[in-house]
Design an enzyme around this catalytic site. Sequence first.
Site, PDB file in Angstrom:
ATOM      1  N   ASP A  41       0.850  -1.198   0.000  1.00  0.00           N
ATOM      2  CA  ASP A  41       0.000   0.000   0.000  1.00  0.00           C
ATOM      3  C   ASP A  41       0.885   1.247   0.000  1.00  0.00           C
ATOM      4  O   ASP A  41       1.880   1.321   0.725  1.00  0.00           O
ATOM      5  CB  ASP A  41      -0.929  -0.001   1.223  1.00  0.00           C
ATOM      6  CG  ASP A  41      -2.081   0.960   1.060  1.00  0.00           C
ATOM      7  OD1 ASP A  41      -3.226   0.492   0.913  1.00  0.00           O
ATOM      8  OD2 ASP A  41      -1.835   2.197   1.053  1.00  0.00           O
ATOM      9  N   ILE A  42       0.500   2.216  -0.805  1.00  0.00           N
ATOM     10  CA  ILE A  42       1.290   3.450  -0.949  1.00  0.00           C
ATOM     11  C   ILE A  42       1.227   4.311   0.320  1.00  0.00           C
ATOM     12  O   ILE A  42       2.109   5.140   0.555  1.00  0.00           O
ATOM     13  CB  ILE A  42       0.796   4.240  -2.192  1.00  0.00           C
ATOM     14  CG1 ILE A  42       1.888   5.122  -2.747  1.00  0.00           C
ATOM     15  CG2 ILE A  42      -0.482   4.998  -1.913  1.00  0.00           C
ATOM     16  CD1 ILE A  42       1.582   5.676  -4.142  1.00  0.00           C
ATOM     17  N   ASN A  90     -13.046  -3.062   2.360  1.00  0.00           N
ATOM     18  CA  ASN A  90     -14.007  -1.978   2.555  1.00  0.00           C
ATOM     19  C   ASN A  90     -15.024  -1.960   1.416  1.00  0.00           C
ATOM     20  O   ASN A  90     -14.684  -2.275   0.274  1.00  0.00           O
ATOM     21  CB  ASN A  90     -13.273  -0.633   2.602  1.00  0.00           C
ATOM     22  CG  ASN A  90     -12.320  -0.544   3.775  1.00  0.00           C
ATOM     23  OD1 ASN A  90     -12.608  -1.053   4.859  1.00  0.00           O
ATOM     24  ND2 ASN A  90     -11.171   0.079   3.577  1.00  0.00           N
ATOM     25  N   VAL A  95     -11.126   3.102  -3.759  1.00  0.00           N
ATOM     26  CA  VAL A  95     -10.768   2.583  -5.088  1.00  0.00           C
ATOM     27  C   VAL A  95     -11.772   1.482  -5.419  1.00  0.00           C
ATOM     28  O   VAL A  95     -11.899   0.499  -4.668  1.00  0.00           O
ATOM     29  CB  VAL A  95      -9.325   2.040  -5.122  1.00  0.00           C
ATOM     30  CG1 VAL A  95      -9.006   1.491  -6.512  1.00  0.00           C
ATOM     31  CG2 VAL A  95      -8.312   3.116  -4.735  1.00  0.00           C
ATOM     32  N   HIS A 152     -10.314  -5.033  -3.136  1.00  0.00           N
ATOM     33  CA  HIS A 152      -8.948  -5.296  -2.687  1.00  0.00           C
ATOM     34  C   HIS A 152      -8.991  -5.697  -1.227  1.00  0.00           C
ATOM     35  O   HIS A 152      -9.716  -5.095  -0.424  1.00  0.00           O
ATOM     36  CB  HIS A 152      -8.047  -4.068  -2.886  1.00  0.00           C
ATOM     37  CG  HIS A 152      -8.664  -2.779  -2.444  1.00  0.00           C
ATOM     38  ND1 HIS A 152      -9.609  -2.102  -3.197  1.00  0.00           N
ATOM     39  CD2 HIS A 152      -8.491  -2.051  -1.316  1.00  0.00           C
ATOM     40  CE1 HIS A 152      -9.987  -1.017  -2.556  1.00  0.00           C
ATOM     41  NE2 HIS A 152      -9.329  -0.964  -1.399  1.00  0.00           N
ATOM     42  N   HIS A 190      -7.134  -5.635   2.111  1.00  0.00           N
ATOM     43  CA  HIS A 190      -6.027  -5.044   2.865  1.00  0.00           C
ATOM     44  C   HIS A 190      -5.457  -6.123   3.782  1.00  0.00           C
ATOM     45  O   HIS A 190      -6.224  -6.834   4.459  1.00  0.00           O
ATOM     46  CB  HIS A 190      -6.523  -3.915   3.773  1.00  0.00           C
ATOM     47  CG  HIS A 190      -7.018  -2.690   3.070  1.00  0.00           C
ATOM     48  ND1 HIS A 190      -6.241  -1.570   2.884  1.00  0.00           N
ATOM     49  CD2 HIS A 190      -8.223  -2.402   2.527  1.00  0.00           C
ATOM     50  CE1 HIS A 190      -6.962  -0.631   2.257  1.00  0.00           C
ATOM     51  NE2 HIS A 190      -8.162  -1.125   2.038  1.00  0.00           N
TER      52      HIS A 190
HETATM   53  P1  AMP Z   1      -9.820   1.644   0.235  1.00  0.00           P
HETATM   54  O1  AMP Z   1      -9.906   2.965   0.950  1.00  0.00           O
HETATM   55  O2  AMP Z   1     -10.238   0.472   1.042  1.00  0.00           O
HETATM   56  O3  AMP Z   1     -10.488   1.716  -1.127  1.00  0.00           O
HETATM   57  O4  AMP Z   1      -8.266   1.407  -0.012  1.00  0.00           O
HETATM   58  C1  AMP Z   1      -7.564   1.931  -1.097  1.00  0.00           C
HETATM   59  C2  AMP Z   1      -6.110   1.764  -0.754  1.00  0.00           C
HETATM   60  O5  AMP Z   1      -5.344   1.897  -1.941  1.00  0.00           O
HETATM   61  C3  AMP Z   1      -5.587   2.804   0.230  1.00  0.00           C
HETATM   62  O6  AMP Z   1      -5.065   2.138   1.379  1.00  0.00           O
HETATM   63  C4  AMP Z   1      -4.523   3.542  -0.555  1.00  0.00           C
HETATM   64  O7  AMP Z   1      -3.433   3.943   0.233  1.00  0.00           O
HETATM   65  C5  AMP Z   1      -4.138   2.507  -1.594  1.00  0.00           C
HETATM   66  N1  AMP Z   1      -3.567   3.048  -2.817  1.00  0.00           N
HETATM   67  C6  AMP Z   1      -4.049   4.054  -3.582  1.00  0.00           C
HETATM   68  N2  AMP Z   1      -3.254   4.241  -4.651  1.00  0.00           N
HETATM   69  C7  AMP Z   1      -2.264   3.333  -4.577  1.00  0.00           C
HETATM   70  C8  AMP Z   1      -1.122   3.032  -5.392  1.00  0.00           C
HETATM   71  N3  AMP Z   1      -0.851   3.716  -6.514  1.00  0.00           N
HETATM   72  N4  AMP Z   1      -0.302   2.029  -4.982  1.00  0.00           N
HETATM   73  C9  AMP Z   1      -0.556   1.363  -3.848  1.00  0.00           C
HETATM   74  N5  AMP Z   1      -1.611   1.586  -3.047  1.00  0.00           N
HETATM   75  C10 AMP Z   1      -2.451   2.570  -3.403  1.00  0.00           C
END
Ligand code: AMP
Length: 122
Positions: A30-31, A87, A96, A100, A102
């Site tokens: 995760d970024i 989520n 997003v 996914h 986590h």
């Molecule tokens: P959610 O809020 O459950 O949709 O989680 C989306 C996750 O994607 C968050 O924890 C972000 O930090 C992660 N995220 C967004 N963009 C990227 C990226 N380019 N590379 C890795 N993780 C990302």
Amino acid sequence: MSETLFTKIINREIPADIIYEDDLALAFNDINPQAPTHFLVIPKKPIATINDIQQADREVVGHLHWVAAQLAEQQGFAEQGYRTVMNCNEYGGQTVFHIHLHVLAGKPMGWPPYQERLKTPV
Ligand code: AMP
């Protein structure tokens, strides 16, 4: 469904710190990590939310947890324990729209994730 940034990561159109890949899934760090270890396991098939999971997707969705467990073992935190979270939509905190999982590890996780706010006395 419009393409999300996770499809771009799958297609190598944008960079990510990829730690695992197979026919069905991809995992990358995760970024914006919320724990010492925080990676995401995603299906290669774009499924927007948990609500969009079809009967035919059961194998791939179950596979995400199998990948999480394999990586937990490989990275050495399986026994100590970890948290998986998926989520869904606004109240779930989804940002997003490509499902996914986590995987958070490396410190004790808190529970519950939501606490009723204290009411201000009138
Ligand atoms: P959610 O809020 O459950 O949709 O989680 C989306 C996750 O994607 C968050 O924890 C972000 O930090 C992660 N995220 C967004 N963009 C990227 C990226 N380019 N590379 C890795 N993780 C990302």
